[in-house]
Design an enzyme around this catalytic site. Structure first.
Site, PDB file in Angstrom:
ATOM      1  N   GLY A 214     -55.738  70.414 -70.568  1.00  8.31           N
ATOM      2  CA  GLY A 214     -56.323  71.601 -69.948  1.00  8.31           C
ATOM      3  C   GLY A 214     -57.660  71.933 -70.568  1.00  8.31           C
ATOM      4  O   GLY A 214     -58.324  71.071 -71.160  1.00  8.31           O
ATOM      5  N   SER A 215     -58.048  73.182 -70.483  1.00  8.30           N
ATOM      6  CA  SER A 215     -59.373  73.591 -70.937  1.00  8.30           C
ATOM      7  C   SER A 215     -59.458  73.621 -72.457  1.00  8.30           C
ATOM      8  O   SER A 215     -58.462  73.853 -73.161  1.00  8.30           O
ATOM      9  CB  SER A 215     -59.717  74.981 -70.390  1.00  8.30           C
ATOM     10  N   GLU A 235     -55.987  67.290 -74.788  1.00  6.70           N
ATOM     11  CA  GLU A 235     -56.924  66.567 -73.930  1.00  6.70           C
ATOM     12  C   GLU A 235     -57.704  67.586 -73.110  1.00  6.70           C
ATOM     13  O   GLU A 235     -57.152  68.267 -72.248  1.00  6.70           O
ATOM     14  CB  GLU A 235     -56.183  65.592 -73.010  1.00  6.70           C
ATOM     15  N   CYS A 269     -61.564  64.776 -65.901  1.00 11.52           N
ATOM     16  CA  CYS A 269     -62.130  65.155 -67.198  1.00 11.52           C
ATOM     17  C   CYS A 269     -63.228  64.218 -67.682  1.00 11.52           C
ATOM     18  O   CYS A 269     -64.006  64.584 -68.569  1.00 11.52           O
ATOM     19  CB  CYS A 269     -61.026  65.265 -68.244  1.00 11.52           C
ATOM     20  N   GLU A 364     -68.955  71.265 -68.450  1.00 12.64           N
ATOM     21  CA  GLU A 364     -68.257  70.440 -67.466  1.00 12.64           C
ATOM     22  C   GLU A 364     -68.178  71.184 -66.141  1.00 12.64           C
ATOM     23  O   GLU A 364     -67.624  72.285 -66.055  1.00 12.64           O
ATOM     24  CB  GLU A 364     -66.847  70.129 -67.962  1.00 12.64           C
TER      25      GLU A 364
END
Length: 462
Positions: A214-215, A235, A269, A364
């Site tokens: 996630g974030s 991650e 990602c 991102e």
């Protein structure tokens, strides 16, 4: 109190299912059961039975291949052609877990290297680390669950998985197939809960290992609150850079960059986001990417002819629109796209030379946007690529071995793809972010190693 959560198609916003949420009382009971299972070492499932269960799961997934692909497209908005690839990867991931069970071995520790160790033999074994809690993301609603849950099953860890609330159906389907294949239900539970309950679960002292996708903001916050002794793997995302050398084969490069940037509408990602090109070629590259972008069909992911599906929520369309508008207002040249196509979709977009301080250059974007930047040298491009706090996967396009190795050596990334896009991955390779982009290493075998720990036996010979 438990509630009903409606799951919608992110393109049409029409309901595609519903799930029941869990409160802390229910989650606490599941944690206690999982912890008790782990503490009772004699009740652990032997390796040969875990192998049998996972082989059956892979077979069930093969039988329900199209059903699983359609579910991914329906709840997650991933185009059906790509959803089928995800199902294939998920099946391969389960089979890879079966293979990796046989690689979980210890080793002999030499003891007679000094007089103090003489007369002893020693060896290590790998054993489960404890209760695994997995918090997952929406963008690969089946394959991410496989990457987090199947290794726990393979290593003999009880696991509780929290799927993203936007995409819980694929997770529930996988867990149901585990049960059908013979896994006792208490060894794997799926919970859908609010953030407060999730945080309480993740930071509980009974948790041995956290797998979080996630974030960065949420991941690092949770890590700071983990109970003493809880291990973790985080991650997060990045803003993947691509270095284009003077000698790059542009025509061969463009389809790869377009796939890496617009796949799943950029909701990946390691999606291609920042392309650094020589001054003489930047405009040409941007235009060729724009030609591909404008030819892509955007629409309902369940339509087999769709190339790019919706963003996961309408609010994400608002955000991407705001970021692109900001970049254009700051001086970026709009080469393609740059507009919403509806409440849930945004056009594949190419920007040339956005300002360095624009959000599309700094963070991102997680949307269908590729930015091309004019640079004076490979050294300058690498320096700029490394200037952000994110470091995940990167790429370089060149015919020169020297340039390729310069990029491999100097780019701050855990993986550098040479003449390929940044989103390339196979599931047995290490997959990890540095700095803000994550902690520890993903990939089936690496995750299984992290979900186990060494135990050594030292035997004094009589």
């Amino acid at each position: 109190m438990s509630k009903t959560l409606e799951v919608v198609n992110p393109y049409s916003l029409a309901p595609v299912g519903h799930v029941t949420t869990s409160d802390w009382k229910g989650v606490n009971a599941l944690l206690e059961t999982a912890h008790t299972l782990f503490r009772q070492s004699n009740s652990r499932i032997p390796a040969y039975q875990r192998i049998t269960i996972l082989k059956k799961v892979a077979h069930l997934m093969e039988e329900r291949f199209e059903e699983l692909a359609l579910q991914i497209a329906s709840e997650g908005g991933k185009p059906l052609v790509d959803a089928r690839v995800e199902v294939k990867r998920a099946i391969d991931g389960v089979e890879l877990c079966v293979h990796e069970i046989g690689q979980l071995t210890g080793r002999e520790i030499p003891m007679e290297l000094t007089e103090a160790g003489s007369g002893r033999i020693a060896f290590t074994q790998r054993e489960p680390i404890g209760v695994v809690v997995a918090a997952s993301a929406f963008n690969h609603p089946l394959n991410l669950i496989v990457h987090q849950v199947a290794p726990a099953v393979a290593t003999g860890c009880p696991v509780i998985v929290k799927p993203a609330p936007d995409t819980p159906l694929s997770c529930l389907a996988f867990v149901s197939m585990l049960y059908e294949a013979g896994l006792p239900q208490d060894w794997c539970r799926a919970v859908i809960c609010d953030n407060a309950v999730a945080e309480q679960m993740i930071t509980d002292t009974r948790v041995g290992f956290l797998s979080f996708i996630g974030s960065a903001r949420v991941g690092w916050m949770l890590r700071s609150k983990l109970a003493p002794g809880t291990r973790c793997a985080l991650e997060h995302g990045g803003a993947a850079p691509v270095i284009v050398a003077q000698d790059a084969d542009i025509n061969a490069m463009i389809p790869l960059l377009a796939k890496g940037g617009f796949y799943h509408s950029g909701q990946v990602c390691v999606s291609v986001q920042r392309v650094f090109a020589p001054k003489a070629k930047a405009k040409e590259i941007a235009q060729k990417l724009a030609d591909v972008a404008t030819a892509l069909k955007v629409g309902d992911a369940t339509d087999p002819t769709t190339d790019c599906g919706p963003l996961i929520r309408p609010a994400e369309v608002d955000r991407v629109e705001a970021w692109v508008d900001e970049a254009i207002a700051g001086g970026a040249k709009l080469i393609a796209g740059g507009k919403r196509l509806g409440a849930t979709t945004y056009a594949p977009t190419v920007l040339l030379d956005p300002p360095s301080d624009a959000r599309v250059s700094q963070s991102e974007i997680f949307g269908p946007v590729i930015c091309v930047y004019t640079t004076d040298s490979t050294a300058e491009a690498i320096e700029t690529a490394n200037s952000l706090p994110f470091a995940f996967q990167a790429a370089v396009f060149t015919k020169s071995l020297e340039t390729a190795m310069q990029a491999v050596h100097e780019l701050d990334a855990t993986a550098v793809m040479v003449n390929d896009h940044t989103a390339f991955r196979v599931d047995w390779m290490p997959f990890a972010g540095r700095r803000h982009s994550g902690y520890n290493t993903g990939g089936i075998g690496y995750t299984m190693h992290d979900m186990t720990q060494d135990k050594m036996a030292v035997i004094k010979l009589v």
